[in-house]
Write a protein that holds these residues in place. Sequence first.
Motif, PDB file in Angstrom:
ATOM      1  N   GLY A   2      30.078  46.206  30.877  1.00 32.82           N
ATOM      2  CA  GLY A   2      29.500  44.947  31.589  1.00 32.82           C
ATOM      3  C   GLY A   2      28.543  45.253  32.756  1.00 32.82           C
ATOM      4  N   LEU A   3      28.261  44.302  33.461  1.00 34.94           N
ATOM      5  CA  LEU A   3      27.385  44.320  34.329  1.00 34.94           C
ATOM      6  C   LEU A   3      28.016  43.618  35.589  1.00 34.94           C
ATOM      7  N   TRP A   4      27.918  44.306  36.776  1.00 31.29           N
ATOM      8  CA  TRP A   4      28.367  43.756  38.148  1.00 31.29           C
ATOM      9  C   TRP A   4      27.097  43.368  39.212  1.00 31.29           C
ATOM     10  N   LEU A   5      26.795  42.165  39.759  1.00 30.36           N
ATOM     11  CA  LEU A   5      25.909  41.981  40.647  1.00 30.36           C
ATOM     12  C   LEU A   5      26.556  41.766  42.009  1.00 30.36           C
ATOM     13  N   ALA A   6      25.917  42.153  43.128  1.00 32.34           N
ATOM     14  CA  ALA A   6      26.542  42.112  44.384  1.00 32.34           C
ATOM     15  C   ALA A   6      25.327  41.779  45.443  1.00 32.34           C
ATOM     16  N   THR A   7      25.309  40.906  46.356  1.00 31.32           N
ATOM     17  CA  THR A   7      24.553  40.783  47.498  1.00 31.32           C
ATOM     18  C   THR A   7      25.175  40.960  48.863  1.00 31.32           C
ATOM     19  N   SER A   8      24.466  41.093  49.824  1.00 31.21           N
ATOM     20  CA  SER A   8      24.851  41.560  51.333  1.00 31.21           C
ATOM     21  C   SER A   8      23.643  41.263  52.234  1.00 31.21           C
ATOM     22  N   GLN A   9      24.082  41.007  53.314  1.00 32.78           N
ATOM     23  CA  GLN A   9      23.213  40.914  54.390  1.00 32.78           C
ATOM     24  C   GLN A   9      23.272  42.037  55.379  1.00 32.78           C
ATOM     25  N   ASP A  10      24.287  42.981  55.338  1.00 28.67           N
ATOM     26  CA  ASP A  10      24.215  43.956  56.098  1.00 28.67           C
ATOM     27  C   ASP A  10      24.473  45.130  55.444  1.00 28.67           C
ATOM     28  N   ARG A  11      24.644  45.269  53.930  1.00 27.12           N
ATOM     29  CA  ARG A  11      24.711  46.534  53.251  1.00 27.12           C
ATOM     30  C   ARG A  11      26.162  47.252  53.591  1.00 27.12           C
ATOM     31  N   ARG A  12      26.994  46.194  54.150  1.00 25.35           N
ATOM     32  CA  ARG A  12      28.448  46.640  54.369  1.00 25.35           C
ATOM     33  C   ARG A  12      29.400  45.701  53.692  1.00 25.35           C
ATOM     34  N   GLN A  13      29.303  44.675  53.816  1.00 25.74           N
ATOM     35  CA  GLN A  13      30.052  43.648  53.078  1.00 25.74           C
ATOM     36  C   GLN A  13      29.047  43.123  51.821  1.00 25.74           C
ATOM     37  N   TRP A  14      29.863  43.052  50.962  1.00 28.99           N
ATOM     38  CA  TRP A  14      29.242  42.628  49.592  1.00 28.99           C
ATOM     39  C   TRP A  14      30.034  41.649  48.720  1.00 28.99           C
ATOM     40  N   SER A  15      29.369  40.456  48.285  1.00 28.47           N
ATOM     41  CA  SER A  15      29.937  39.487  47.412  1.00 28.47           C
ATOM     42  C   SER A  15      29.582  39.864  46.116  1.00 28.47           C
ATOM     43  N   PHE A  16      30.564  39.714  45.167  1.00 26.88           N
ATOM     44  CA  PHE A  16      30.299  40.348  43.729  1.00 26.88           C
ATOM     45  C   PHE A  16      30.125  39.088  42.712  1.00 26.88           C
ATOM     46  N   SER A  17      29.497  39.102  41.560  1.00 30.47           N
ATOM     47  CA  SER A  17      29.777  38.496  40.567  1.00 30.47           C
ATOM     48  C   SER A  17      29.751  39.349  39.135  1.00 30.47           C
ATOM     49  N   GLY A  18      30.455  38.690  38.336  1.00 30.69           N
ATOM     50  CA  GLY A  18      30.715  39.550  37.042  1.00 30.69           C
ATOM     51  C   GLY A  18      32.107  39.549  36.432  1.00 30.69           C
ATOM     52  N   PRO A  19      32.249  40.088  35.514  1.00 28.47           N
ATOM     53  CA  PRO A  19      31.471  40.987  34.710  1.00 28.47           C
ATOM     54  C   PRO A  19      30.491  40.016  33.803  1.00 28.47           C
ATOM     55  N   HIS A  20      29.088  40.597  33.864  1.00 29.99           N
ATOM     56  CA  HIS A  20      28.139  39.775  32.894  1.00 29.99           C
ATOM     57  C   HIS A  20      28.114  40.830  31.900  1.00 29.99           C
TER      58      HIS A  20
END
Length: 377
Positions: free
Chosen positions: A16-34
């Motif tokens: 599967g696929l996981w997606l993540a976003t961050s504002q500082d490239r240190r703390q990440w919020s994840f979604s998945g698995p797609h």
Amino acid sequence: MATPETYLLAIGTKKGLWLATSQDRRQWSFSGPHFLMSEIPSIGIDTRDGRTRIMVGVRSEHWGPTVAHSDDLGATWTEPEQGAIKFPEGTDAAVERIWQIHPDAESRPGVVWAGAEPISVWKSTDGGEHFELNRGLWDHPHRSEWGAGYGGAAAHSIVVNPSGDNVHVAMSTGGVYRSLDGGTSWEPRNRGISAYFMPDPNPEFGQCVHKIAADAAVEGRLYAQNHHGVYRTDDNAESWQSIAEGLPADFGFVMLTHPRRAGTAWVVPLKADGERIPPEGKLAVHRTDDAGGTWKRLDAGLPQSEFNAVLRDAAAVDAAEPVGVYFGTRGGAVYASADEGETFAEVASHLPDVLCVRAAVVVDAAVVTDAAVASPA
């Protein structure tokens, strides 16, 4: 609220696929698995025309391979009813795996390239929704002699120059092929790249090139990670020279280049083809800032005991300043650096075998997180 400094990280795995976003490239919020339980060997993130489109090569054991895309960072996915990539009648072939998805230049919005197994190159003009087979490469007289690498017959690297006329493709096995007419005709360009495992170690074609990447600031300069051997060309692949001196090993799969600065590239060495582990079991990235003249070992934040490999597309850079460097291992760990590899932090662990990693700076970053996987690490 989304900002221009929002970062997107996409991680394709065996399951599967996981997606993540961050504002500082240190703390990440994840979604998945797609696409849970489907293999994701390729990802393309297209940020042209003021939108973010994520394209993924999906390989289901039941439904087979296709390309799906999302314009809302994974909230919904779309797949053409008849499939995005399908061999035309008369070719007597079927797609086994999509190894590469490569959005073209800003000046050619909508154009997306793909590389597949069996060895073939495809081109889309509608943003990756439908692809057409590149007949010039498919009908090449050498094709019957191209073989499968250890992981399969892969057209895994596609490099297009700014004008669009000059296209390089690397394949395992077959080596590097170049087109000077936008993909209409192709010629092998492997002089200087070793194929030590063949009766003739310097053949015209047949090399097992693992990855190629272009220098963003020097026209005609490319880098190659070979099946034993690290190389550079300064003459548009007419000839290749070794730049492996200074590395702990010349085997590996990864080749990344800086999106703006000349002479900067990253590799992840492995001991050898017979022992596909980091040298001495110690994971490290190596960076050159002088086009392979010298290499710097980068291991701050990485485990000092690691026996999992990093695959050819399980690594990426973003376009931020300074550049972010990302990679995942076959043990399911993902590492991120916000300072060009000087320091790394583990951002996910215990994922399935990581096959592909892509990163981008995006604007529309309202990714939906799942509390169950909000922190895979």
